[in-house]
Design an enzyme around this catalytic site. Sequence first.
Site, PDB file in Angstrom:
ATOM      1  N   ASP A 110      64.865  59.058  73.323  1.00 26.06           N
ATOM      2  CA  ASP A 110      64.612  60.156  73.814  1.00 26.06           C
ATOM      3  C   ASP A 110      66.171  60.757  74.223  1.00 26.06           C
ATOM      4  OD1 ASP A 110      64.648  62.361  75.617  1.00 26.06           O
ATOM      5  OD2 ASP A 110      63.119  61.572  76.832  1.00 26.06           O
ATOM      6  N   LYS A 168      71.581  76.697  72.187  1.00 24.29           N
ATOM      7  CA  LYS A 168      72.327  76.798  70.725  1.00 24.29           C
ATOM      8  C   LYS A 168      73.583  77.346  70.953  1.00 24.29           C
ATOM      9  CE  LYS A 168      68.676  74.313  68.807  1.00 24.29           C
ATOM     10  NZ  LYS A 168      69.081  73.414  68.256  1.00 24.29           N
ATOM     11  N   SER A 203      71.411  77.300  65.913  1.00 22.16           N
ATOM     12  CA  SER A 203      70.683  78.084  65.264  1.00 22.16           C
ATOM     13  C   SER A 203      71.146  79.552  65.475  1.00 22.16           C
ATOM     14  CB  SER A 203      69.420  78.221  66.334  1.00 22.16           C
ATOM     15  OG  SER A 203      68.461  79.257  66.174  1.00 22.16           O
ATOM     16  N   TYR A 236      66.529  78.343  75.156  1.00 22.82           N
ATOM     17  CA  TYR A 236      66.833  77.773  73.708  1.00 22.82           C
ATOM     18  C   TYR A 236      68.091  78.541  73.193  1.00 22.82           C
ATOM     19  CZ  TYR A 236      66.105  76.647  68.734  1.00 22.82           C
ATOM     20  OH  TYR A 236      66.243  76.245  67.690  1.00 22.82           O
TER      21      TYR A 236
HETATM   22  P1  NAD Z   1      60.628  70.067  64.840  1.00 19.84           P
HETATM   23  O1  NAD Z   1      59.933  70.439  65.995  1.00 19.84           O
HETATM   24  O2  NAD Z   1      59.961  70.062  63.397  1.00 19.84           O
HETATM   25  O3  NAD Z   1      61.403  68.451  64.775  1.00 19.84           O
HETATM   26  C1  NAD Z   1      62.135  68.319  65.821  1.00 19.84           C
HETATM   27  C2  NAD Z   1      62.270  66.810  66.033  1.00 19.84           C
HETATM   28  O4  NAD Z   1      63.021  66.558  67.147  1.00 19.84           O
HETATM   29  C3  NAD Z   1      60.844  66.225  66.046  1.00 19.84           C
HETATM   30  O5  NAD Z   1      60.721  65.110  65.385  1.00 19.84           O
HETATM   31  C4  NAD Z   1      60.705  65.864  67.785  1.00 19.84           C
HETATM   32  O6  NAD Z   1      59.861  64.489  68.017  1.00 19.84           O
HETATM   33  C5  NAD Z   1      62.238  65.456  67.746  1.00 19.84           C
HETATM   34  N1  NAD Z   1      62.682  65.546  69.291  1.00 19.84           N
HETATM   35  C6  NAD Z   1      62.232  66.382  70.375  1.00 19.84           C
HETATM   36  N2  NAD Z   1      62.837  66.117  71.467  1.00 19.84           N
HETATM   37  C7  NAD Z   1      63.452  64.833  71.305  1.00 19.84           C
HETATM   38  C8  NAD Z   1      64.037  64.138  71.979  1.00 19.84           C
HETATM   39  N3  NAD Z   1      64.172  64.239  73.595  1.00 19.84           N
HETATM   40  N4  NAD Z   1      64.660  62.945  71.772  1.00 19.84           N
HETATM   41  C9  NAD Z   1      64.503  62.687  70.428  1.00 19.84           C
HETATM   42  N5  NAD Z   1      63.888  63.419  69.672  1.00 19.84           N
HETATM   43  C10 NAD Z   1      63.425  64.611  69.916  1.00 19.84           C
HETATM   44  O7  NAD Z   1      61.891  71.148  64.660  1.00 19.84           O
HETATM   45  P2  NAD Z   1      62.634  71.545  63.282  1.00 19.84           P
HETATM   46  O8  NAD Z   1      62.355  72.987  63.078  1.00 19.84           O
HETATM   47  O9  NAD Z   1      62.589  70.477  62.220  1.00 19.84           O
HETATM   48  O10 NAD Z   1      64.240  71.806  64.065  1.00 19.84           O
HETATM   49  C11 NAD Z   1      65.160  70.937  63.703  1.00 19.84           C
HETATM   50  C12 NAD Z   1      66.469  71.487  64.314  1.00 19.84           C
HETATM   51  O11 NAD Z   1      66.759  72.544  63.723  1.00 19.84           O
HETATM   52  C13 NAD Z   1      66.370  71.702  66.039  1.00 19.84           C
HETATM   53  O12 NAD Z   1      67.479  71.489  66.576  1.00 19.84           O
HETATM   54  C14 NAD Z   1      65.855  73.027  65.903  1.00 19.84           C
HETATM   55  O13 NAD Z   1      66.388  73.505  67.244  1.00 19.84           O
HETATM   56  C15 NAD Z   1      66.801  73.535  64.762  1.00 19.84           C
HETATM   57  N6  NAD Z   1      66.501  74.976  64.147  1.00 19.84           N
HETATM   58  C16 NAD Z   1      65.315  74.988  63.473  1.00 19.84           C
HETATM   59  C17 NAD Z   1      65.005  76.310  62.798  1.00 19.84           C
HETATM   60  C18 NAD Z   1      63.658  76.532  62.197  1.00 19.84           C
HETATM   61  O14 NAD Z   1      63.470  77.440  61.811  1.00 19.84           O
HETATM   62  N7  NAD Z   1      62.942  75.414  62.084  1.00 19.84           N
HETATM   63  C19 NAD Z   1      65.821  77.259  63.301  1.00 19.84           C
HETATM   64  C20 NAD Z   1      67.396  76.994  63.796  1.00 19.84           C
HETATM   65  C21 NAD Z   1      67.450  75.970  64.221  1.00 19.84           C
END
Ligand code: NAD
Length: 273
Positions: free
Chosen positions: A64, A173, A156, A169
């Site tokens: 975590d 970011k 992001s 959020y």
């Molecule tokens: P997702 O929710 O599919 O995956 C996030 C992962 O982080 C999950 O496996 C979750 O279990 C893990 N996680 C959450 N809290 C945690 C913690 N406290 N300790 C360890 N692991 C933890 O999200 P995603 O879309 O794959 O996003 C990945 C990254 O990209 C994130 O930082 C997100 O903010 C960023 N992001 C995503 C998007 C998008 O469009 N999907 C856009 C901008 C930024």
Amino acid sequence: MQERLDGKLAIVTGAGQGIGKAVALRLAREGADVVVADVNTQNADQTAEEIRSLDARAFSCSVDVSRLSEIQSMVDRAAAQFGQIDILVNAAGVAQTGLFVDLTERQWDRVIDTNLKGTTFCVQAVGRRMINQMPEQARAEGRANGSNGKIVNFSSISGRRGRAEQVAYAASKAAIISVTQSAALAFAPYNINVNAVCPGVVPTAMWEKIDRDRGRIAGLAAGQSMRMFIERTALKRPGTVEDMAGVVAFLCSPDSDYMTGQTLNVDGGFEMT
Ligand code: NAD
């Protein structure tokens, strides 16, 4: 054939699913051994299994990232298992979507602790380790050719400007862009590169929830919120997890040795419009 990341050890947080998982698989395909770190142990195990089926080395690590003690034990385990740590990708993150006037302290703390505190202290713990594992002479001499470590953080497009329905959020970011610059300056004397990426819209579990929550707030049908974002994207398509992984792999490779403190939009031109 020699791969760009042969012999490197990478820790990828949030590698249990979504973008982090794609990054972990991509780094493994490029030759790296991977520590698959996630709070969701089952998903982390699954990703590690998929990497091992590619004939690469991987182990899953339950962490975590909002808890400093767990971050340190992740780094200690990675070093004990594989030795030198060369790459850190901070992809773990959570989003929260709701009206500013309804934001609770609990929601704020969860997002800030996971995204901002988690990223910051993972950078610190791994950066410290990268410095300590350098031969004494290299540490004293500081700048050499090449790199002594690569760190990539996930910001992001929501970190580029305020978001009425994603206060915590967007704040987390935006701050990650600042932490990336601070860390780049702090670790530059040791020749450790720290950069960040800002994904646009990438359909993952996170975006599915954002779409549902935005839909509820604005009275939009399922998928409509995402379609509105895609419509504003210059390339008129969502990003794929592989689109993100390719850029991250570049930032983890020697091809980006002369870049540090940079945050790249990987958003199909969304921020331009
Ligand atoms: P997702 O929710 O599919 O995956 C996030 C992962 O982080 C999950 O496996 C979750 O279990 C893990 N996680 C959450 N809290 C945690 C913690 N406290 N300790 C360890 N692991 C933890 O999200 P995603 O879309 O794959 O996003 C990945 C990254 O990209 C994130 O930082 C997100 O903010 C960023 N992001 C995503 C998007 C998008 O469009 N999907 C856009 C901008 C930024």
